[in-house]
Scaffold this motif. Structure first.
Motif, mmCIF file in Angstrom:
data_model
loop_
_atom_site.group_PDB
_atom_site.id
_atom_site.type_symbol
_atom_site.label_atom_id
_atom_site.label_comp_id
_atom_site.label_asym_id
_atom_site.label_seq_id
_atom_site.Cartn_x
_atom_site.Cartn_y
_atom_site.Cartn_z
ATOM 1 N N UNK A 101 0.845 -1.208 0.000
ATOM 2 C CA UNK A 101 0.000 0.000 0.000
ATOM 3 C C UNK A 101 0.876 1.252 0.000
ATOM 4 N N UNK A 102 1.897 1.271 0.830
ATOM 5 C CA UNK A 102 2.790 2.422 0.904
ATOM 6 C C UNK A 102 3.520 2.642 -0.418
ATOM 7 N N UNK A 103 4.094 1.595 -0.962
ATOM 8 C CA UNK A 103 4.870 1.715 -2.197
ATOM 9 C C UNK A 103 3.990 2.156 -3.374
ATOM 10 N N UNK A 104 2.865 1.479 -3.556
ATOM 11 C CA UNK A 104 1.981 1.772 -4.687
ATOM 12 C C UNK A 104 1.456 3.203 -4.603
ATOM 13 N N UNK A 117 -8.145 6.946 -8.429
ATOM 14 C CA UNK A 117 -8.386 5.574 -7.988
ATOM 15 C C UNK A 117 -9.849 5.434 -7.543
ATOM 16 N N UNK A 118 -10.605 4.469 -8.074
ATOM 17 C CA UNK A 118 -12.005 4.283 -7.649
ATOM 18 C C UNK A 118 -12.107 4.016 -6.151
ATOM 19 N N UNK A 119 -13.190 4.505 -5.550
ATOM 20 C CA UNK A 119 -13.365 4.358 -4.103
ATOM 21 C C UNK A 119 -13.471 2.885 -3.700
ATOM 22 N N UNK A 120 -14.041 2.053 -4.532
ATOM 23 C CA UNK A 120 -14.126 0.631 -4.167
ATOM 24 C C UNK A 120 -12.724 0.044 -3.991
ATOM 25 N N UNK A 121 -11.811 0.422 -4.871
ATOM 26 C CA UNK A 121 -10.434 -0.068 -4.754
ATOM 27 C C UNK A 121 -9.803 0.435 -3.455
ATOM 28 N N UNK A 122 -10.040 1.705 -3.119
ATOM 29 C CA UNK A 122 -9.464 2.265 -1.896
ATOM 30 C C UNK A 122 -9.980 1.545 -0.657
ATOM 31 N N UNK A 123 -11.280 1.249 -0.619
ATOM 32 C CA UNK A 123 -11.827 0.558 0.547
ATOM 33 C C UNK A 123 -11.332 -0.892 0.619
ATOM 34 N N UNK A 124 -11.148 -1.519 -0.535
ATOM 35 C CA UNK A 124 -10.589 -2.876 -0.525
ATOM 36 C C UNK A 124 -9.159 -2.835 0.018
ATOM 37 N N UNK A 125 -8.395 -1.840 -0.398
ATOM 38 C CA UNK A 125 -7.025 -1.710 0.111
ATOM 39 C C UNK A 125 -7.008 -1.544 1.625
ATOM 40 N N UNK A 126 -7.933 -0.768 2.149
ATOM 41 C CA UNK A 126 -7.988 -0.583 3.605
ATOM 42 C C UNK A 126 -8.335 -1.901 4.294
ATOM 43 N N UNK A 182 -1.854 -3.201 -6.851
ATOM 44 C CA UNK A 182 -1.095 -2.791 -8.028
ATOM 45 C C UNK A 182 -1.136 -1.277 -8.184
ATOM 46 N N UNK A 183 -0.192 -0.767 -8.947
ATOM 47 C CA UNK A 183 -0.166 0.662 -9.242
ATOM 48 C C UNK A 183 -1.390 0.998 -10.094
#
Length: 405
Positions: A101-104, A117-126, A182-183
Motif C-alpha cells: 500500500x505504501x509503495x503503490x 483511484x475508484x473508491x471501491x479499490x481504496x476501501x478494498x485496500x484498507x 497494483x499501481x
C-alpha cells in the motif's frame, strides 16, 4: 605467589594466580561480553546482540545487523516500477499488504493518478491492509508472550492469524507474499462472498480480543515482567526516529493514517491509542504491548466500516474492472519523491529518484521503521537485568527482512 587467592573445595586447597588488575575488590565490577544471536529464537529474526554485562546487569547492548540482507534497493534500481512490488512484499514479510500500500501509493502520487483511484479499490485496500495489520500484531503479541514464558497465547494468536491468512489467500492466491495491490488498482476484485465471510470473522474475533487482554496484558505475571522495564522516554523516541507502537507507547498520539490522511482513512472513524503508564511508567514494555492490543480493536472498527461501504455505496458491479486505470507504461517526470504510510511497526517510507526517460527508478530507498526502532535498544536497556533484555527485544517487534533491506 603474590596476588593469589585460596579457594577451599572438598576440604582441599586450590591456589589460583590472579593478575594485579583483578584484585578482589574489583571482581564485582568486572564486565563481560555476551553474544545473543544471530540465531532466530528470542531475537525475532537473524539478529546478533553484543551484550556488555556486569554480572546480571546490562551495561550496554550493541545490535549487529546484516545477516538477512535482501538487496531490495539494488533490485529495485534494475526493475520497472510495477515489477518491484513482489520485492516490497519481502521487506516486512508478516505485513506485506501494508508495505505494498505504501509503495503503490507513492508511485501513484508521482504519476498524478492518486485521485483517480475508484473508491471501491481504496476501501478494498484498507480492508486487506487492516487484516494484515491484525495478523502482524498477532505475531508480535503471540511470540512476545512466548518469549517471557507463556505458551498458550502464542497458540491462540496463530489460530486467529491463520483465519486472516486464509481470507487473504482466498483474495489473491498467496498466504504471505501477495503482489495484490497494483499501481492504479488491484490484481483482482474481492472474491464473491468475501465481504460476508470477512464480517463473520470480525464478529468471531471481537470476544477473542477481550480474552487476549485478560490472558496476557492483564495477567499478573506478565505485568511483573513488563511494567517499568525497557522504559522509552518520549524525547529519546523522537530523537531516534522511532515510530508506530514504539512512539505511541511513549505517549505521543502520532499515526500517519491521521497525520497524512492518505487513502480513505479520513472518511473512517478510529482512535489512536497511546501509552499512559497504567501499570508502570509511560513508555515501558507493558505500554507498547497495550497499544498493540488496542490497535487490534481499532483495526476491527476500520474493517467493519469499510465492509459497510463495500456492500452499500461501493458494492460490486459487473462492469467493475480493478485494472481499468493500471498504467501500461510507468514513466514519471524527473523528480525526487518521498512517500510514507503507517505500517504495523511504524513509518515505512519510499524515496524515488527518476530521470523522466525510463520506467526504472534511478534511485530507490526504503525507510525502515524496524531499523529505527531497533537502534534505540542500547538506550532503554542500560541498567536492566539480563533476563529483561529478551522482554525488551520482544516489545520492539522487529522484522529483520525490513532492517536488512
Amino acid at each position: 605467589m603474590s596476588n593469589s587467592i585460596q579457594y577451599e573445595y572438598k576440604q582441599e586447597y586450590l591456589t589460583v594466580s590472579v593478575p594485579t588488575k583483578y584484585k578482589s575488590e574489583n571482581l564485582r565490577t568486572e564486565e563481560m561480553v555476551l553474544n545473543m544471536g544471530p540465531q532466530h529464537p528470542s531475537t525475532h529474526g537473524v539478529l546478533r546482540l553484543e551484550v556488555v554485562t556486569d554480572g546480571e546487569v546490562v551495561v550496554d547492548v550493541i545490535p549487529h545487523v546484516g545477516y538477512l540482507h535482501r538487496c531490495f534497493e539494488k533490485h529495485a534500481e534494475s526493475l520497472p516500477f510495477n515489477q518491484i512490488i513482489p520485492y516490497v512484499d519481502r521487506l516486512d514479510y508478516v505485513a506485506s499488504m501494508n508495505s505494498e500500500h505504501s509503495y503503490v501509493m507513492g508511485v501513484e502520487r508521482m504519476l498524478g493518478i492518486e485521485n483517480d483511484i475508484p473508491k471501491r479499490i481504496e476501501y478494498i485496500r484498507v480492508v486487506v491492509a487492516e487484516l494484515n495489520r491484525l495478523a502482524s500484531h498477532f505475531v508480535a503479541l503471540g511470540t512476545y508472550a512466548m518469549d517471557i514464558g507463556a505458551y498458550t497465547p502464542f497458540l491462540w494468536m496463530m489460530r486467529d492469524r491463520e483465519q486472516i491468512l486464509r481470507l487473504l489467500e482466498w483474495t489473491c492466491g498467496s498466504r504471505m507474499l501477495y503482489n495484490y495491490i497494483w499501481i492504479g488498482g488491484l490484481f483482482y476484485d474481492l472474491p464473491v462472498g468475501f465481504e460476508e465471510r470477512c464480517l463473520e470473522f470480525i464478529k468471531y474475533l471481537k470476544p477473542k480480543l477481550v480474552e487476549l487482554q485478560q490472558l496476557v496484558v492483564d495477567n499478573k505475571i506478565f505485568i511483573q515482567r513488563t511494567a517499568n522495564v525497557g522504559v522509552l522516554p518520549l524525547p529519546v523516541a523522537i530523537n531516534y526516529g522511532c515510530t508506530g507502537p514504539m512512539l505511541r507507547g511513549s505517549g505521543l498520539r502520532y499515526d500517519l493514517r491521521k497525520v497524512d490522511g492518505y487513502s480513505v482513512y479520513p472518511e473512517l472513524d478510529f482512535e489512536i491509542p497511546i501509552g499512559e503508564g497504567k501499570m508502570g511508567t509511560v513508555g515501558d514494555c507493558w505500554d507498547r504491548t497495550w497499544v498493540r492490543v488496542l490497535e487490534c480493536q481499532e483495526s476491527v472498527k476500520l474493517i467493519e466500516q469499510s465492509l459497510v461501504q463495500l456492500t452499500n455505496d461501493y458494492k460490486r458491479t459487473r462492469d467493475f474492472d480493478p485494472q481499468a486505470i493500471v498504467p501500461k507504461k510507468i514513466r514519471p517526470k524527473a523528480m525526487d519523491f518521498y512517500v510514507r504510510a503507517e505500517n504495523p511497526k511504524g513509518e515505512l517510507g519510499f524515496y524515488f529518484r527518476t530521470d523522466g526517460r525510463s520506467d526504472i527508478p534511478v534511485r530507490c530507498r526504503a525507510r525502515s521503521c524496524s531499523f529505527h526502532n531497533l537502534s534505540v535498544i542500547g538506550e532503554i536497556t542500560k541498567g536492566a537485568l539480563l533476563a529483561d533484555l529478551v522482554a525488551v527485544i520482544g516489545s520492539i517487534d522487529v522484522v529483520m527482512g525490513e532492517v536488512d533491506r
